[in-house]
Scaffold this active site. Structure first.
Site, PDB file in Angstrom:
ATOM      1  N   ARG A  83       0.781  -1.278   0.138  1.00 56.31           N
ATOM      2  CA  ARG A  83      -0.127  -0.109  -0.170  1.00 56.31           C
ATOM      3  C   ARG A  83       0.747   1.206   0.145  1.00 56.31           C
ATOM      4  O   ARG A  83       0.178   2.541   0.275  1.00 56.31           O
ATOM      5  CB  ARG A  83      -1.061   0.015   1.181  1.00 56.31           C
TER       6      ARG A  83
ATOM      7  N   TRP B 190      -2.010  -5.231  10.030  1.00 55.65           N
ATOM      8  CA  TRP B 190      -2.053  -5.366   8.792  1.00 55.65           C
ATOM      9  C   TRP B 190      -2.156  -3.883   7.711  1.00 55.65           C
ATOM     10  O   TRP B 190      -1.747  -3.836   6.784  1.00 55.65           O
ATOM     11  CB  TRP B 190      -2.425  -6.547   7.863  1.00 55.65           C
TER      12      TRP B 190
ATOM     13  N   ASN C 239      -8.373  -9.611  12.856  1.00 54.16           N
ATOM     14  CA  ASN C 239      -9.325 -10.700  13.705  1.00 54.16           C
ATOM     15  C   ASN C 239      -8.416 -11.620  14.560  1.00 54.16           C
ATOM     16  O   ASN C 239      -7.340 -11.766  14.361  1.00 54.16           O
ATOM     17  CB  ASN C 239      -9.841 -11.676  12.687  1.00 54.16           C
TER      18      ASN C 239
ATOM     19  N   ASP D 158     -14.445 -12.625  10.895  1.00 53.10           N
ATOM     20  CA  ASP D 158     -13.432 -11.834  10.313  1.00 53.10           C
ATOM     21  C   ASP D 158     -13.801 -10.517  10.177  1.00 53.10           C
ATOM     22  O   ASP D 158     -13.311 -10.035   9.254  1.00 53.10           O
ATOM     23  CB  ASP D 158     -12.977 -12.663   9.298  1.00 53.10           C
TER      24      ASP D 158
ATOM     25  N   ASP E 194     -12.608  -8.158  11.902  1.00 56.41           N
ATOM     26  CA  ASP E 194     -11.243  -7.550  11.941  1.00 56.41           C
ATOM     27  C   ASP E 194     -11.492  -5.940  12.713  1.00 56.41           C
ATOM     28  O   ASP E 194     -12.673  -5.659  12.881  1.00 56.41           O
ATOM     29  CB  ASP E 194     -10.700  -7.272  10.523  1.00 56.41           C
TER      30      ASP E 194
ATOM     31  N   ASN F 188     -12.987  -2.064   3.768  1.00 54.32           N
ATOM     32  CA  ASN F 188     -11.787  -2.870   3.968  1.00 54.32           C
ATOM     33  C   ASN F 188     -10.432  -2.056   3.808  1.00 54.32           C
ATOM     34  O   ASN F 188     -10.640  -1.031   4.453  1.00 54.32           O
ATOM     35  CB  ASN F 188     -11.755  -4.109   2.585  1.00 54.32           C
TER      36      ASN F 188
ATOM     37  N   ALA G 170      -8.262  -8.481  -2.628  1.00 58.45           N
ATOM     38  CA  ALA G 170      -8.800  -9.609  -1.902  1.00 58.45           C
ATOM     39  C   ALA G 170     -10.312 -10.176  -2.856  1.00 58.45           C
ATOM     40  O   ALA G 170     -10.817 -11.334  -2.642  1.00 58.45           O
ATOM     41  CB  ALA G 170      -9.322  -9.452  -0.417  1.00 58.45           C
TER      42      ALA G 170
HETATM   43  O1  LIG Z   1      -5.183 -10.610   9.192  1.00 60.83           O
HETATM   44  C1  LIG Z   1      -4.469 -10.276   8.330  1.00 60.83           C
HETATM   45  O2  LIG Z   1      -3.376 -10.264   8.635  1.00 60.83           O
HETATM   46  C2  LIG Z   1      -4.537  -9.635   6.997  1.00 60.83           C
HETATM   47  C3  LIG Z   1      -4.027  -9.154   6.135  1.00 60.83           C
HETATM   48  C4  LIG Z   1      -4.564  -8.483   5.034  1.00 60.83           C
HETATM   49  C5  LIG Z   1      -3.281  -7.998   4.009  1.00 60.83           C
HETATM   50  O3  LIG Z   1      -2.163  -7.724   4.593  1.00 60.83           O
HETATM   51  O4  LIG Z   1      -3.326  -7.627   2.904  1.00 60.83           O
HETATM   52  C6  LIG Z   1      -5.863  -8.396   4.387  1.00 60.83           C
HETATM   53  C7  LIG Z   1      -6.745  -9.072   5.468  1.00 60.83           C
HETATM   54  N1  LIG Z   1      -6.197  -9.796   6.587  1.00 60.83           N
HETATM   55  C8  LIG Z   1      -8.059  -9.154   5.365  1.00 60.83           C
HETATM   56  O5  LIG Z   1      -8.859  -9.811   6.066  1.00 60.83           O
HETATM   57  C9  LIG Z   1      -8.594  -8.623   4.234  1.00 60.83           C
HETATM   58  O6  LIG Z   1      -9.795  -8.706   3.878  1.00 60.83           O
HETATM   59  C10 LIG Z   1      -7.677  -8.010   3.288  1.00 60.83           C
HETATM   60  C11 LIG Z   1      -7.962  -7.250   1.878  1.00 60.83           C
HETATM   61  C12 LIG Z   1      -6.745  -7.068   1.308  1.00 60.83           C
HETATM   62  C13 LIG Z   1      -6.424  -6.353   0.281  1.00 60.83           C
HETATM   63  O7  LIG Z   1      -5.447  -5.902   0.143  1.00 60.83           O
HETATM   64  O8  LIG Z   1      -7.236  -6.622  -0.799  1.00 60.83           O
HETATM   65  N2  LIG Z   1      -5.764  -7.523   2.393  1.00 60.83           N
HETATM   66  C14 LIG Z   1      -6.270  -8.113   3.342  1.00 60.83           C
END
Ligand SMILES: O=C(O)c1cc(C(=O)O)c2c(n1)C(=O)C(=O)c1cc(C(=O)O)[nH]c1-2
Length: 560
Positions: free
Chosen positions: A111, A237, A255, A297, A299, A390, A530
């Site tokens: 990011r 994260w 989460n 989840d 989070d 998200n 995701a």
């Molecule tokens: O629990 C975690 O460590 C973790 C990490 C990440 C990540 O680092 O991208 C996501 C998620 N969870 C997550 O739950 C999530 O929905 C998610 C979407 C994304 C994305 O970049 O589209 N990353 C993440």
């Protein structure tokens, strides 16, 4: 010139640079620039575009950093580019050598970077931090944060607060232990490390690596049963924000692991929470848990964006669980909490006195051990685990007093299963399918009034919104869509004033700056993240979207 702490603390007001993620460490993503405004934005045209190249065309979530006449932009698969701002020419590129076996849960994303001194610093998918010379792209220091084979990765942009480099970790789906760390940004030296799972009680290190007491409250096993805290998740994260007005850094936590909540009765602190930390020691000053004993989840990793309201400093947080929280930024006292999506099944509301959700018990997926032992009951839940919001950051305009929230309306079928921890294995204990709630849209950019909890306007979008938002004193809100558009709309009404097809889905936040009297806007384009991986029935609907990897820069066609 070297980037100093004073420059970073002033970043929100610096119109010539974009020195931090969030366009200012407070995360407001508001620019005072007005050349591009509601009257002129129709004349916005590309100035240049740059391709990240190669075969790695997916999941471009990066926010560019603008400093010293250069753009520093990260790309998928742990790459970073330096680009000449005037010409769009590549100055250098660094491609981190990744092992085959990296385990990011949700695509190969990054990011963004941080800048400090003459360095540009970013986290990698194999859980390392790399600091490069801004001029040459040469590695100045590199630090291993943790073991990628245990599920650790890094996807967030680092934060500079009080001259300390503050980073989190990803890996909540693999039972890692979340933590926040503070380092010397010039050397990478670890100053403190603060676990976010109660049980791993707050230790930090002295310079010889000896654990010290960080004065953190909490008791081992108080909010976790047995040994589960040892693999408790609560990853950090999304990184954090920092407000010089309160002196605190704010980090959301993910989460608790595993997803099956019946395996870990208790609140499971500090998962699905917002933590306010002292940036120099890592000490937790306050914590607010939005989803105790999270079973969906949800989070709590979303960004905490500080702002002024009624003469006081608050933070706004659009949580994945569907509620928007307004919290006293100094004390952590909950001021208000209201839904920002139409359908929430897991709680009927938030008790403003206790700060706790009023759970709807029947809508929690059941305990498999109370049924056939293999699978609990399937329940319909909204929001879906990908969240009412998200990773895509919202924006706040002090001009309109509104938050601009990229929201999604979806639900899921979810059930629990037995699970035991295995290093490097998915640690969920749950199954799920995401379902759309409406035929005509999933995404909705919503203008949210933090004073009243009202949605002032909304712009629906067919696909789920996954890019961030920016707002400007020109009365505009900019945001990208998975359909490929960067859009500019009126901040007061949401009326669409301009759009441009970038050639691939936009899942990254725009930025703006000025150079030689000209205002520029930039956004990264490249579908991924995701949704295509985990979106269930929604993923099928957006399968037509093409991947990519480029950055676009715009300015007005005629000088005003
Ligand atoms: O629990 C975690 O460590 C973790 C990490 C990440 C990540 O680092 O991208 C996501 C998620 N969870 C997550 O739950 C999530 O929905 C998610 C979407 C994304 C994305 O970049 O589209 N990353 C993440």
């Amino acid at each position: 010139a070297d980037i100093t702490n004073a420059m970073i603390e002033n970043a929100a007001k610096d119109t010539k640079n974009v020195l931090s993620f969030g366009m200012g460490t407070q995360g407001q993503r508001f620019s005072t620039l007005t050349q591009i405004n509601t009257k002129t934005v129709g004349q916005l045209v590309p100035a240049w575009s740059f391709s990240f190249g190669g075969e790695k065309q997916r999941g471009q979530e990066s926010q560019p950093i603008i400093a010293n006449g250069k753009m520093f932009v990260t790309a998928s698969y742990s790459r970073i580019y330096a680009i000449d701002l005037k010409t769009g020419n590549k100055l250098w590129k660094y491609e981190h050598r990744l092992p085959e076996a990296i385990m990011p849960c949700c695509d190969v994303v990054n990011r963004g970077a941080a800048v400090y001194g003459n360095l540009v610093i970013f986290g990698t998918l194999d859980a390392q931090l790399v600091a490069l010379d801004q001029n040459t792209g040469k590695v100045v220091w590199k630090e291993k944060v943790d073991d990628y084979a245990a599920g650790y990765s890094m996807t967030a942009a680092p934060l500079i607060a009080k001259g300390v480099l503050i980073t989190g970790v990803s890996g909540g789906e693999f039972g890692i232990v979340g933590r926040v760390e503070g380092r010397n940004p010039l050397t990478g030296e670890l100053l403190w490390s603060r676990p976010t799972v109660e049980g791993h009680m707050g230790y930090k290190y002295d310079k010889d690596g000896k654990a010290l007491d960080a004065g953190v409250t909490g008791t081992v096993n108080k909010s976790w049963p047995g040994e589960l805290w040892k693999t408790g998740g609560a990853s950090t994260w999304m990184g954090g924000t920092y407000d010089p007005a309160t002196g605190l850094a704010y980090i959301g936590t993910g989460n608790p692991a595993p997803w099956n909540s019946h395996l870990r009765p208790g609140d499971n602190l500090y998962s699905s929470s917002t933590l306010a930390l002292d940036p120099t020691t890592g000490q937790i000053k306050w914590a607010y848990q939005s989803t105790p004993n999270d079973s969906w989840d949800f989070d709590g990793a979303n960004e905490f964006v500080t702002f002024d309201m009624n003469g006081k400093r608050y933070g706004g947080k659009a949580d994945r669980n569907g509620f928007f929280y307004v919290i006293d930024a100094k004390t952590g006292q909950l001021q208000n909490a209201f839904p920002f999506v139409n359908k929430i099944t897991w709680a009927s509301g938030i008790d403003l006195k206790t700060g706790r959700p009023n759970f709807i018990a029947a809508n929690r997926p059941s305990d498999p051990t109370k049924g056939d032992g293999k699978k609990g009951s399937t329940v319909f839940a909204a929001p879906a685990f990908l969240g009412a919001k998200n990773q895509m950051p919202m924006a706040y305009s002090p001009q309109t007093g509104l938050f601009y929230v990229p929201a999604n309306e979806w639900g899921m079928e979810i059930w629990n299963e037995p699970i035991t921890y295995k290093k490097g294995g998915a640690y969920l204990g749950a199954g799920f399918t995401i379902k759309p709630l409406n035929d005509d849209y999933i995404g909705a950019l919503r203008a949210v009034d933090p004073k009243t909890g009202k949605i002032v306007w909304e712009n629906k979008n067919t696909a789920p919104l996954w890019g961030g938002v920016m707002t400007t004193a020109g009365g505009l809100v900019f945001y990208g869509t998975p359909e490929g558009f960067l859009k500019a709309v009126d901040a007061k009404s949401g009326k669409e004033l301009w759009k441009f097809q970038t050639g691939s889905g936009v899942v990254a936040p725009p930025v703006t700056w000025e150079d030689g009297g000209v205002q520029y806007v930039a956004v990264v384009s490249g579908w991924g993240g995701a949704v295509p991986l985990w979106g269930g029935e929604v993923a099928k609907k957006v399968n037509f979207l093409e991947q990519g990897g480029s950055v676009w820069v715009f300015k007005l066609a005629t000088k005003i």
